[in-house]
Design a protein around this motif. Structure first.
Motif, PDB file in Angstrom:
ATOM      1  N   LEU A   1      -5.543  -7.902  -7.892  1.00 12.83           N
ATOM      2  CA  LEU A   1      -5.097  -6.672  -8.552  1.00 12.83           C
ATOM      3  C   LEU A   1      -4.423  -5.804  -7.499  1.00 12.83           C
ATOM      4  CD1 LEU A   1      -8.269  -5.711 -10.624  1.00 12.83           C
ATOM      5  CD2 LEU A   1      -6.309  -7.121 -11.309  1.00 12.83           C
ATOM      6  N   THR A   2      -3.224  -5.327  -7.809  1.00 17.48           N
ATOM      7  CA  THR A   2      -2.551  -4.459  -6.852  1.00 17.48           C
ATOM      8  C   THR A   2      -2.399  -3.059  -7.434  1.00 17.48           C
ATOM      9  OG1 THR A   2      -1.402  -6.383  -5.989  1.00 17.48           O
ATOM     10  CG2 THR A   2      -0.504  -4.238  -5.384  1.00 17.48           C
ATOM     11  N   PHE A   3      -2.789  -2.077  -6.640  1.00 16.25           N
ATOM     12  CA  PHE A   3      -2.739  -0.672  -7.044  1.00 16.25           C
ATOM     13  C   PHE A   3      -1.648   0.024  -6.239  1.00 16.25           C
ATOM     14  CE2 PHE A   3      -6.753  -0.312  -9.439  1.00 16.25           C
ATOM     15  CZ  PHE A   3      -7.331  -1.528  -9.107  1.00 16.25           C
ATOM     16  N   ARG A   4      -0.729   0.704  -6.959  1.00 16.41           N
ATOM     17  CA  ARG A   4       0.345   1.385  -6.240  1.00 16.41           C
ATOM     18  C   ARG A   4       0.254   2.900  -6.444  1.00 16.41           C
ATOM     19  NH1 ARG A   4       2.621  -3.349  -7.980  1.00 16.41           N
ATOM     20  NH2 ARG A   4       3.235  -4.746  -6.273  1.00 16.41           N
ATOM     21  N   ASP A   5      -0.981   3.389  -6.731  1.00 11.62           N
ATOM     22  CA  ASP A   5      -1.136   4.818  -7.016  1.00 11.62           C
ATOM     23  C   ASP A   5      -1.637   5.602  -5.803  1.00 11.62           C
ATOM     24  OD1 ASP A   5      -3.699   3.886  -6.826  1.00 11.62           O
ATOM     25  OD2 ASP A   5      -4.160   4.091  -8.956  1.00 11.62           O
ATOM     26  N   GLY A   6      -1.514   5.012  -4.629  1.00  8.50           N
ATOM     27  CA  GLY A   6      -1.870   5.745  -3.418  1.00  8.50           C
ATOM     28  C   GLY A   6      -3.339   5.631  -3.023  1.00  8.50           C
ATOM     29  N   ARG A   7      -4.162   5.106  -3.899  1.00  5.25           N
ATOM     30  CA  ARG A   7      -5.564   4.956  -3.514  1.00  5.25           C
ATOM     31  C   ARG A   7      -5.727   3.818  -2.509  1.00  5.25           C
ATOM     32  NH1 ARG A   7      -9.005   4.964  -8.985  1.00  5.25           N
ATOM     33  NH2 ARG A   7      -7.150   3.925  -9.790  1.00  5.25           N
ATOM     34  N   SER A   8      -6.698   3.953  -1.630  1.00  2.60           N
ATOM     35  CA  SER A   8      -6.892   2.916  -0.619  1.00  2.60           C
ATOM     36  C   SER A   8      -7.860   1.861  -1.145  1.00  2.60           C
ATOM     37  CB  SER A   8      -7.449   3.523   0.663  1.00  2.60           C
ATOM     38  OG  SER A   8      -8.803   3.881   0.463  1.00  2.60           O
ATOM     39  N   GLU A   9      -7.797   0.688  -0.540  1.00  2.00           N
ATOM     40  CA  GLU A   9      -8.723  -0.397  -0.867  1.00  2.00           C
ATOM     41  C   GLU A   9     -10.161   0.056  -0.719  1.00  2.00           C
ATOM     42  OE1 GLU A   9      -6.156  -3.956   0.693  1.00  2.00           O
ATOM     43  OE2 GLU A   9      -8.237  -4.166   1.337  1.00  2.00           O
TER      44      GLU A   9
ATOM     45  N   GLU B   1      -0.287  -2.764   9.748  1.00  2.00           N
ATOM     46  CA  GLU B   1       0.638  -2.437   8.670  1.00  2.00           C
ATOM     47  C   GLU B   1      -0.045  -1.755   7.481  1.00  2.00           C
ATOM     48  OE1 GLU B   1       3.602  -5.539   7.556  1.00  2.00           O
ATOM     49  OE2 GLU B   1       2.684  -6.577   9.264  1.00  2.00           O
ATOM     50  N   LYS B   2       0.595  -0.750   6.966  1.00  2.00           N
ATOM     51  CA  LYS B   2       0.085  -0.053   5.779  1.00  2.00           C
ATOM     52  C   LYS B   2       0.589  -0.801   4.548  1.00  2.00           C
ATOM     53  CE  LYS B   2      -2.109   3.139   3.687  1.00  2.00           C
ATOM     54  NZ  LYS B   2      -3.565   3.013   3.722  1.00  2.00           N
ATOM     55  N   LYS B   3      -0.331  -1.254   3.725  1.00  2.00           N
ATOM     56  CA  LYS B   3       0.059  -2.010   2.536  1.00  2.00           C
ATOM     57  C   LYS B   3      -0.521  -1.322   1.306  1.00  2.00           C
ATOM     58  CE  LYS B   3       1.603  -5.923   4.607  1.00  2.00           C
ATOM     59  NZ  LYS B   3       2.856  -6.633   4.385  1.00  2.00           N
ATOM     60  N   GLU B   4       0.007  -1.669   0.170  1.00  2.00           N
ATOM     61  CA  GLU B   4      -0.609  -1.186  -1.071  1.00  2.00           C
ATOM     62  C   GLU B   4      -2.008  -1.788  -1.188  1.00  2.00           C
ATOM     63  OE1 GLU B   4       2.746  -2.827  -2.669  1.00  2.00           O
ATOM     64  OE2 GLU B   4       1.953  -4.801  -2.190  1.00  2.00           O
TER      65      GLU B   4
ATOM     66  N   GLN C   1     -13.892   1.961 -15.969  1.00  2.00           N
ATOM     67  CA  GLN C   1     -14.405   3.339 -15.955  1.00  2.00           C
ATOM     68  C   GLN C   1     -14.404   3.928 -14.554  1.00  2.00           C
ATOM     69  OE1 GLN C   1     -18.306   3.445 -17.806  1.00  2.00           O
ATOM     70  NE2 GLN C   1     -17.465   2.432 -19.611  1.00  2.00           N
ATOM     71  N   CYS C   2     -14.917   3.180 -13.592  1.00  2.00           N
ATOM     72  CA  CYS C   2     -15.068   3.797 -12.269  1.00  2.00           C
ATOM     73  C   CYS C   2     -13.756   3.864 -11.513  1.00  2.00           C
ATOM     74  CB  CYS C   2     -16.178   3.132 -11.456  1.00  2.00           C
ATOM     75  SG  CYS C   2     -15.855   1.439 -11.006  1.00  2.00           S
ATOM     76  N   TRP C   3     -12.743   3.095 -11.961  1.00  2.00           N
ATOM     77  CA  TRP C   3     -11.440   3.164 -11.305  1.00  2.00           C
ATOM     78  C   TRP C   3     -10.457   4.094 -12.028  1.00  2.00           C
ATOM     79  CZ3 TRP C   3     -10.670  -2.772 -10.022  1.00  2.00           C
ATOM     80  CH2 TRP C   3     -11.396  -3.066  -8.849  1.00  2.00           C
ATOM     81  N   LYS C   4     -10.933   4.667 -13.161  1.00  2.00           N
ATOM     82  CA  LYS C   4     -10.055   5.567 -13.902  1.00  2.00           C
ATOM     83  C   LYS C   4      -9.676   6.731 -12.989  1.00  2.00           C
ATOM     84  CE  LYS C   4     -11.784   6.168 -17.882  1.00  2.00           C
ATOM     85  NZ  LYS C   4     -12.425   6.642 -19.119  1.00  2.00           N
ATOM     86  N   LYS C   5      -8.402   7.167 -13.044  1.00  2.00           N
ATOM     87  CA  LYS C   5      -7.973   8.287 -12.170  1.00  2.00           C
ATOM     88  C   LYS C   5      -8.554   9.606 -12.697  1.00  2.00           C
ATOM     89  CE  LYS C   5      -4.338   8.216  -9.739  1.00  2.00           C
ATOM     90  NZ  LYS C   5      -4.019   8.225  -8.307  1.00  2.00           N
TER      91      LYS C   5
END
Lengths: 465, 465
Positions: free
Chosen positions: B400-408, B434-437, B461-465
């Protein structure tokens, strides 16, 4: 390209989609459909071949996932560029042929024999069956990389009782055979060390350490075993020794030499002794000699033991006891390496030890080897006055030394002509240059008393001057 | 010394000779009987202690063989010099404590899971029993160091049918797990080589090769897998790759890239490709992707496979297929190393393959993993619009890739708080700078469909923004 004609076989075991995929793939590989060419649309091809559209889609998807074609959105499928390499012919490289069948002998005095007729099949089968009935899932889950804790504890108890070695399960690492244990040890110790080997020595360990890129130096023996003065001048960091029963000379290292050796190791932080206690189980006179490790108050001895010698060669189960300082290095450098022994095998041997089968098995084989040992000595004493016997009372071989000027090679060849295999000491020497008296090894673990009697009589005849 | 007084216990389990031996030994160790002292004659001591003379002789012989005393012909037994070291106190070295118990999670999306409930216990037990009933002696004799020929032949047939790899049993080497196989390979290849690893990569292999003292270099990936241009500029001699299903990104290397990679290896004599075909058994769309090795016309690919992943982690059984040139090096450098897998285990797996159980087992687990895979995708699609899915259709995990600025780290922690363990991609990267998504791995082999449904709802639920 608008058309692709192929003979599809409806009654084939190969599904239609796969027939289409194979056909197109082979045309791309051979260059019949060139790079960049557009494949017919799935609709067109399905109509042309009179198959369903999803069949063609499946074939195209497979070509896509293997990279033979590329998809361009809204335009369709195009043949990808396959490099020229595909068409380079295969180089012919010969595979080594199987080694020719080894010569067969009527009697083989191998010093590495194990009597397999005494292997407790029945117990082994029973334990194996019980263990496979038990645990189920747990048994096939990934295990402790150091070896199962319960099994390591059983090894500790055994070592304490039988070898006088006092260690914790945390110091024990289990591995599939002594060769593997040395590989693992080399990762723990790191490279760039010089290893002193007894000369003559156990060549398998010597080859391993050389193969693992260590510098190895031969150290001479006197009647008490490895010469510590030789070790000192050699600049060795590690001494690889067999103090309980030097292999192959059979020397038992006396207390004083043991203490000198431990003192040598104590003098420098980087020094360690590797004690290979390979056949300590077999001693026919008095109590077993305690392991060097049992006197190791400063924790400089790496102890190696194995069940391959005392149970059966096909049981790939050896272990080492690490000094406490090296446990830290192991944790840091090598504890991520997964165990090489299956849990099932560890549990079988654990039960074998804990339920007393191991002790009984050792007593049985010890008694049997002792009879063979006694028979061999008796026969040698009555038939062979041309040589002297040494290295007896322990292990599963002894040595004959000839001081009549004949060479080992002569003696081995003469025995071979009579169908008897004996082993010259020179195969165990690291330095080949020195001229030594002829010494022959006779192992007796594999021969019955009757065979021993027959073979010694034959040997006496063919070695008569 | 004319007298030695000791309290012998006639009713003890310890034999009399051993009591005498222990008593004198302890007196020598403590210095109570000093170096050079003559022991009483066996006759005198036997009379003094009222035991038979042979009892005393046995005790003296043991002291002699351990080197506590020395015999001087016609004069008697004298205490040997035991070095000072014996009295140096033991250094206290702490043993590393057991790692604390790992946190427990309600759901664990480990990408290294294997469903053990589907393990064919019944068949395994049956084969194990049959094999232990059969051969008897032969089974416990030392085996072929490369692995049993019959088993290697079965591996070849399997590889030909399932992976398109055409090889001879002479090229196959069996070993106890992939870590061991890499150790053995390092002995065949020798040192001083530079190894290029895909970045991100399978860290276990990376750690092994680093631990084996190789220089390792990270090579970047593009959408087609390892960049051959990067490999070229890195000066690598060996490329360690996972072309069928890149670990962990799931990229399937297309044909063109494969050919480029093979061409790179063909350019220089010293170059080889190590193909780790770790989970090629699991593909849910279309046919399996053939192994890179199947296109290896110039014999530059070292192929690695394992049964630990496809049967059970506790089955320590992996193998490699060597290019024909390397077989010669193996013969020369490492063929003396004994096999790390017991014959019993090899025969069980051989029968498992030959009797069709392996294929059935694979079909069964493949179908089961596919259902879990499909369920996971369906649930993700309906509950998670904040991320994109990749690496699906094969293996036992997806990304799963997140591009909303949240970190791993944030995402992993949020899941952890809900009792769910997920895995951040950064643990698989060699270069951390390197900074990655943010990319999260979800493995599904260990979870039931119901658990997947529950866990994804919680995650949403817990990943909802």
């Amino acid at each position: 390209m608008n058309e692709l004609t192929m003979n599809l076989k409806v009654d084939s075991k190969v599904p239609l989609y796969e027939q289409i995929y194979r056909y197109i793939k082979s045309d791309i590989q051979s260059g019949r459909i060139p790079y960049g060419e557009k494949l017919p649309s799935t609709r067109a091809l399905s109509r042309h071949l009179e198959v369903s559209r999803s069949t063609v889609e499946l074939a195209y998807e497979q070509l896509l996932s293997e990279g033979y074609v590329e998809a361009e959105p809204c335009r369709g499928f195009f043949v990808a560029q396959i490099d020229e390499l595909y068409h380079i012919g295969q180089e012919k490289v010969r595979v080594p042929e199987k080694k020719e069948e080894e010569k067969t002998y009527r009697y083989d005095f191998t010093p590495n024999g194990v009597d397999l007729k005494s292997f407790p099949y029945h117990v082994w089968r029973k334990l194996s069956k019980e263990i496979l009935m038990d645990d189920r899932t747990e048994l096939f889950r990934s295990g402790d990389s150091q070896g199962e804790y319960g099994f390591r504890s059983a090894v500790c108890s055994y070592l304490y009782q039988a070898r006088g070695v006092d260690c914790l399960p945390e110091q024990v690492i289990i591995g599939a055979g002594s060769d593997y244990i040395l590989m693992l040890l080399s990762m723990i110790l790191g490279g760039g060390l010089r290893i002193g080997f007894e000369d003559p020595t156990y060549k398998q360990a010597y080859r391993m350490m050389t193969g693992l890129s260590y510098e190895t130096v031969p150290i001479g023996l006197d009647k008490n075993g490895i010469m510590v003065s030789g070790l000192r001048t050699s600049g060795a960091d590690i001494a690889y020794v067999t103090p309980s029963h030097q292999y192959p000379t059979g020397i038992v290292m006396p207390m004083k030499r043991r203490m000198e050796l431990l003192l040598w190791a104590h003098e420098e932080e980087r020094r360690y002794i590797i004690e290979d206690d390979y056949d300590s189980e077999f001693r026919y006179k008095g109590k077993p000699i305690p392991a060097l490790k049992s006197y190791d108050r400063n924790d400089r001895v790496i102890y190696l033991g194995t069940f391959s010698k005392s149970i059966a060669p096909a049981i790939r189960l050896s272990y080492m006891v690490l000094p406490k300082q090296l446990i830290w290095k192991y944790q840091e450098r090598s504890s991520f390496i997964q165990s090489t022994v299956s849990k099932v095998d560890q549990l079988i041997v654990q039960r074998f030890i804990e339920d007393g089968y191991y002790e009984r098995h050792l007593n049985k084989t010890r008694a049997m080897y002792k009879s063979r040992h006694d028979m061999l000595i008796e026969e040698l004493k009555s038939h062979m006055d041309m040589c002297s016997i040494s290295g007896e009372h322990a292990g599963v071989h002894l040595l004959l030394t000839f001081r009549d000027g004949r060479s080992e090679e002569e003696l081995v060849k003469a025995a071979e002509a009579a169908g008897i295999r004996v082993y010259g000491m020179s195969a165990y020497r690291i330095r080949k240059t020195e001229k030594k008296e002829a010494t022959i090894l006779l192992g007796y673990a594999n021969l019955t008393e009757r065979q021993i009697r027959e073979a010694v009589e034959l040997l006496a005849q063919c070695w008569k001057k």
